[in-house]
Write a protein that holds these residues in place. Structure first.
Motif, short mmCIF file in Angstrom:
data_model
loop_
_atom_site.label_atom_id
_atom_site.label_comp_id
_atom_site.label_asym_id
_atom_site.label_seq_id
_atom_site.Cartn_x
_atom_site.Cartn_y
_atom_site.Cartn_z
N GLU A 46 -22.97 8.80 51.40
CA GLU A 46 -22.47 7.56 50.82
C GLU A 46 -21.10 7.76 50.17
O GLU A 46 -20.22 6.90 50.27
CB GLU A 46 -23.47 7.02 49.79
CG GLU A 46 -24.76 6.51 50.36
CD GLU A 46 -25.75 7.61 50.74
OE1 GLU A 46 -26.78 7.31 51.35
OE2 GLU A 46 -25.47 8.79 50.42
N ILE A 47 -20.93 8.90 49.49
CA ILE A 47 -19.65 9.18 48.83
C ILE A 47 -18.53 9.27 49.86
O ILE A 47 -17.44 8.69 49.68
CB ILE A 47 -19.76 10.48 48.01
CG1 ILE A 47 -20.60 10.23 46.75
CG2 ILE A 47 -18.37 11.00 47.63
CD1 ILE A 47 -20.91 11.48 45.96
N ALA A 50 -18.17 5.58 51.65
CA ALA A 50 -17.64 4.56 50.75
C ALA A 50 -16.24 4.91 50.27
O ALA A 50 -15.38 4.03 50.14
CB ALA A 50 -18.58 4.38 49.56
N GLY A 51 -15.98 6.19 49.99
CA GLY A 51 -14.66 6.59 49.53
C GLY A 51 -13.58 6.32 50.55
O GLY A 51 -12.51 5.78 50.23
N CYS A 79 -17.49 -1.19 48.80
CA CYS A 79 -17.43 0.28 48.90
C CYS A 79 -17.39 0.91 47.51
O CYS A 79 -18.01 1.96 47.27
CB CYS A 79 -16.22 0.71 49.71
SG CYS A 79 -16.33 0.33 51.48
N TYR A 83 -20.02 3.58 45.99
CA TYR A 83 -19.55 4.87 45.48
C TYR A 83 -20.09 5.13 44.08
O TYR A 83 -20.60 6.22 43.79
CB TYR A 83 -18.02 4.89 45.46
CG TYR A 83 -17.43 6.26 45.26
CD1 TYR A 83 -17.09 7.06 46.35
CD2 TYR A 83 -17.23 6.78 43.98
CE1 TYR A 83 -16.57 8.33 46.18
CE2 TYR A 83 -16.71 8.04 43.79
CZ TYR A 83 -16.38 8.82 44.90
OH TYR A 83 -15.88 10.07 44.72
N GLN A 92 -18.83 13.03 42.73
CA GLN A 92 -18.10 11.76 42.62
C GLN A 92 -16.72 11.94 41.99
O GLN A 92 -15.75 11.32 42.43
CB GLN A 92 -18.91 10.76 41.81
CG GLN A 92 -20.06 10.12 42.57
CD GLN A 92 -20.88 9.22 41.67
OE1 GLN A 92 -21.40 9.67 40.65
NE2 GLN A 92 -20.96 7.96 42.03
N GLY A 96 -13.55 11.52 44.04
CA GLY A 96 -12.88 10.33 43.55
C GLY A 96 -11.39 10.53 43.38
O GLY A 96 -10.59 9.62 43.67
#
Length: 501
Positions: A46-47, A50-51, A79, A83, A92, A96
């Motif tokens: 997902e990270i 979505a990132g 998204c 995240y 994250q 990030g």
């Protein structure tokens, strides 16, 4: 599949490479050793999806003047929500920063940026509220568990300052080529999951950056920002930072190995962005020299870290794999060469995911069938008796409640039975794998990293209310006492099941 599509579009829109490289990049992200070894754990899929997705949507929002831009803005918020919902700061935060720097890069030169945001302020205000309202609700609903976790020694009280890793680790990505076939846990340093990373091909990306920037006199904001970010991460890993800076940047929640894999991603992004800007025209001799130097240096540094584990076959296998990958990457990327690279990347990533193998490799094991048979008749607690923790989560696959499977939250009531004075409280007040070994001596606790080591006297088995023991050790009957009887009821291929009476 969504992650592959998003990665493909990220390579096309943000890194701006041709379609062949888009396919290769998508495979190297979605089927990377990191993503596949950690699939469905700690929100890594997902990270990554979505990132990359929010960077794509942001760039499209900035470049679109029609009402379609609201769709891109909504995609960005969607998204962002995914995240944040990952709730695993150790990844994250560093990931990030990568996506933040990408957002800054695509925003450079957008003269109407603030005008667009101000013009769409109502949409953004409502969108942010709708995005983060369910997150706030989830946090509120789970606050009691959050408080429990915050009160733990690990990860609740973890405060990282960096300074524990070496630049050497940026050259050991080649070990990922061995992980589908070898158990690196026997090295005594790490395990396959922790060793898995992105196949970054470092320092090839940096060489292309310096060539493009200084030799070609071509400044690229995205590549430059990524190089700066990678340098900052390496400084953090090698020298550390003051506590106040770690807190302000949120890096106090990031472990060295989590940051390492993010640096590997940065190196890979620089490489692909560089190939999108320039075409390499190296002679065969130059390609062989470059591939040989990178592969030999990388293998040598890996050998220096885990020399006892790196035998001749592994040294040759890793060196040849890295050499071939670098050689193909520095050649003219024809369909054939890109196809070979795709197959190589799939070999080291996709082959480790259980989806690729099915579940029969677990559920058809005789000892597993026996555990399932016992569980159907008796729901009593199990214990895994072994010095290491590799077998601890095996019984729960068959529905057997196991006292020393990975404890996500510390079960203080259970472990306090062995520590009435509280002197060992910090040893078990944590997320941990729990190694339990029977002993004729006193019951003792110790904590080594994320592993609780427990020497358990058989007379204390009653405190755990355990009825069954799974072990790789034969002869546990010798630990029977006047009050506790241990009887072997099954054995197969060096694994034993005992009943406790």
């Amino acid at each position: 599949m969504d992650g592959q599509i998003i990665s493909f579009e990220f390579a096309r829109i943000i890194l701006q490479v041709n379609k062949k490289l888009c396919v290769l990049y998508a495979i190297m992200i979605a089927f990377s050793p990191l993503a596949q070894w950690w699939w469905s754990v700690n929100s890594i899929a997902e990270i990554l999806a979505a990132g990359q997705g929010l960077v794509i949507c942001w760039k499209l929002y900035l470049s679109e003047q029609s009402r379609k831009r609201f769709l891109y803005a909504a995609g960005f918020l969607w998204c962002a929500g995914i995240y944040v919902f990952g709730i695993y700061p150790a990844w994250q935060v560093p990931f990030g920063y990568v996506f933040l720097f990408c957002l800054i890069a695509v925003s450079i030169g957008q003269v109407n940026l603030f005008n667009s945001l101000w013009h769409d302020k109502i949409f953004w205000l409502v969108g942010v509220l709708l995005t983060f309202a369910p997150i706030a609700h989830a946090v509120y609903s789970s606050w009691d568990m959050i408080e429990i976790m915050r009160a733990t020694e690990y990860p609740g009280k973890r405060f990282e300052l960096g300074g524990l890793m070496s630049p050497v680790f940026q050259m050991v990505y080649g070990v990922s080529s061995l992980l589908p076939f070898c158990n690196i846990e026997s090295s005594g340093i790490t395990n396959n999951c922790e060793a898995a990373t992105f196949f970054s091909m470092a320092p090839l990306g940096l060489l292309i950056f310096f060539y493009s920037t200084f030799k070609r006199d071509s400044f690229d904001p995205l590549m430059t920002l990524l190089v700066v970010l990678g340098g900052l991460f390496i400084l953090w890993e090698n020298f550390g930072v003051p506590a106040w800076l770690a807190k302000v940047t949120l890096m106090y929640s990031v472990t060295g190995n989590r940051a390492r894999v993010v640096i590997d991603l940065i190196q890979m992004l620089i490489l692909f962005r560089g190939l999108g800007l320039i075409e390499l025209n190296l002679s065969r001799r130059e390609k062989i020299f470059l591939a040989a130097v990178i592969s030999i240096v990388g293998t040598s540094l890996t050998f220096g870290l885990i020399s006892d584990w790196m035998n001749v076959k592994r040294i040759l296998g890793m060196t040849i794999f890295v050499f071939l990958a670098i050689y193909l990457f520095t050649s003219k990327l024809t369909n054939l060469r890109v196809g070979i690279l795709c197959l190589m990347m799939l070999l080291i990533g996709a082959t480790v995911n259980p989806v690729a193998h099915g579940v029969d490799c677990v559920y058809e094991i005789p000892v597993g069938k026996k555990i399932a048979e016992i569980v159907r008749a008796d729901k009593s607690l199990w214990l895994v008796e072994n010095e290491d923790v590799s077998l601890n989560d095996f019984p729960i696959m068959f529905g057997a409640p196991t006292v020393n499977s990975v404890n996500m939250y510390p079960l203080l009531e259970r472990w306090k039975k062995f520590d009435p004075t509280g002197s060992k409280y910090s040893a078990y007040n944590c997320y941990a794998c729990i190694s339990i070994t029977l002993t004729g001596g006193n019951t003792e606790f110790s904590n080594i990293g994320l592993v609780i080591k427990m020497l358990l006297n058989p007379n204390d088995l009653s405190k755990l209310d355990v009825r069954y023991i799974l072990s790789r050790n034969d002869g546990l009957e010798k630990f029977s006492t006047a009050t506790v009887k241990i009887k072997k009821i099954y054995e197969d291929a060096g694994t034993y099941i005992y009943r406790v009476n």
